[in-house]
Design an enzyme around this catalytic site. Structure first.
Site, mmCIF file in Angstrom:
data_model
loop_
_atom_site.group_PDB
_atom_site.id
_atom_site.type_symbol
_atom_site.label_atom_id
_atom_site.label_comp_id
_atom_site.label_asym_id
_atom_site.label_seq_id
_atom_site.Cartn_x
_atom_site.Cartn_y
_atom_site.Cartn_z
ATOM 1 N N ASP A 103 -29.871 -29.821 -77.907
ATOM 2 C CA ASP A 103 -29.157 -28.899 -76.667
ATOM 3 C C ASP A 103 -30.402 -28.541 -75.899
ATOM 4 O O ASP A 103 -29.736 -29.047 -74.860
ATOM 5 C CB ASP A 103 -28.250 -28.431 -77.460
ATOM 6 C CG ASP A 103 -28.975 -27.414 -78.880
ATOM 7 O OD1 ASP A 103 -30.291 -27.409 -78.995
ATOM 8 O OD2 ASP A 103 -27.948 -26.030 -79.120
ATOM 9 N N ASP A 106 -36.833 -26.083 -76.429
ATOM 10 C CA ASP A 106 -38.002 -24.309 -75.460
ATOM 11 C C ASP A 106 -39.700 -24.348 -75.774
ATOM 12 O O ASP A 106 -39.934 -24.576 -75.895
ATOM 13 C CB ASP A 106 -36.959 -23.616 -75.478
ATOM 14 C CG ASP A 106 -36.543 -22.939 -77.097
ATOM 15 O OD1 ASP A 106 -36.941 -22.914 -77.981
ATOM 16 O OD2 ASP A 106 -35.955 -21.875 -77.168
ATOM 17 N N ARG A 168 -19.734 -21.197 -78.862
ATOM 18 C CA ARG A 168 -19.739 -22.918 -78.645
ATOM 19 C C ARG A 168 -19.163 -23.950 -77.587
ATOM 20 O O ARG A 168 -18.610 -25.077 -76.951
ATOM 21 C CB ARG A 168 -20.158 -23.648 -79.813
ATOM 22 C CG ARG A 168 -21.185 -23.010 -80.683
ATOM 23 C CD ARG A 168 -21.409 -23.824 -82.070
ATOM 24 N NE ARG A 168 -22.860 -23.505 -82.919
ATOM 25 C CZ ARG A 168 -23.429 -23.569 -83.091
ATOM 26 N NH1 ARG A 168 -24.092 -24.153 -82.111
ATOM 27 N NH2 ARG A 168 -24.260 -22.929 -83.802
#
Length: 179
Positions: A103, A106, A168
């Site tokens: 998803d 980072d 979500r």
């Protein structure tokens, strides 16, 4: 622009659903081209990537398979910096083209762990596909071939991403409003 409240935080629309789907289709088109004649295994990282993985698969037109693994490295709005494997991979990936579907990337620590773990299983190749990339936060040099969007370091929810397991189900991606 809409605003939502999740627990003690307020979020505002950042990326609308239609833009997300346009970007997901562009990534799928690139995978269709790059993997033509092959049968890649999409390895989706739960929980956050499930919506992205589902939409991505719907746009992929070449033969492919999907499987899921679950890793955890977040608590609340911050990364713990430690990746804990929760559910492992059961498929034999030896000699397979594997595309890790994430998803968000980072720091890159989760992907580094995934690449190291999967690399010991002798796949033909490993590729990284992410819905969102935070380039300013990346600490690990990674070859991310398929990134739908680059975003700033903001905390986000929606389209599979959560805040303490909530949010979500939002169709758009929302960013945290500083209060």
């Amino acid at each position: 622009m809409s605003v939502v409240k999740i627990k003690d935080k307020t979020f505002k629309t950042f990326i609308p659903e239609q833009e997300i789907l346009t970007r997901v289709k562009a990534v799928a088109d690139k995978i269709n081209t790059d993997m033509a004649g092959k049968k890649p295994l999409l390895l989706a990282v739960l929980n956050g990537s499930f919506m992205f993985a589902a939409d991505l698969m719907r746009y992929i037109t070449i033969p492919c398979e999907i499987s899921f693994v679950k890793l955890a490295s977040y608590e609340g709005t911050t990364s713990t910096g430690k990746v804990k494997e929760v559910i492992g991979l059961n498929e034999d990936i030896c000699g397979r083209e594997v595309i890790i579907v994430e998803d968000i990337v980072d720091t890159g620590k989760t992907m580094e762990r995934m690449m190291d773990t999967l690399g010991t299983r002798n796949p033909a190749s490993l590729h990284i596909c992410t819905l969102l990339l935070k380039p300013d936060k990346l600490k690990i040099p990674l070859n991310i071939e398929y990134a739908a969007m680059e975003i700033p370091n903001d905390f986000i929810v929606g389209y599979g991403l959560d805040y303490d397991q909530e949010g979500r189900n939002l169709r758009d991606i929302y960013t945290l409003v500083e209060e």
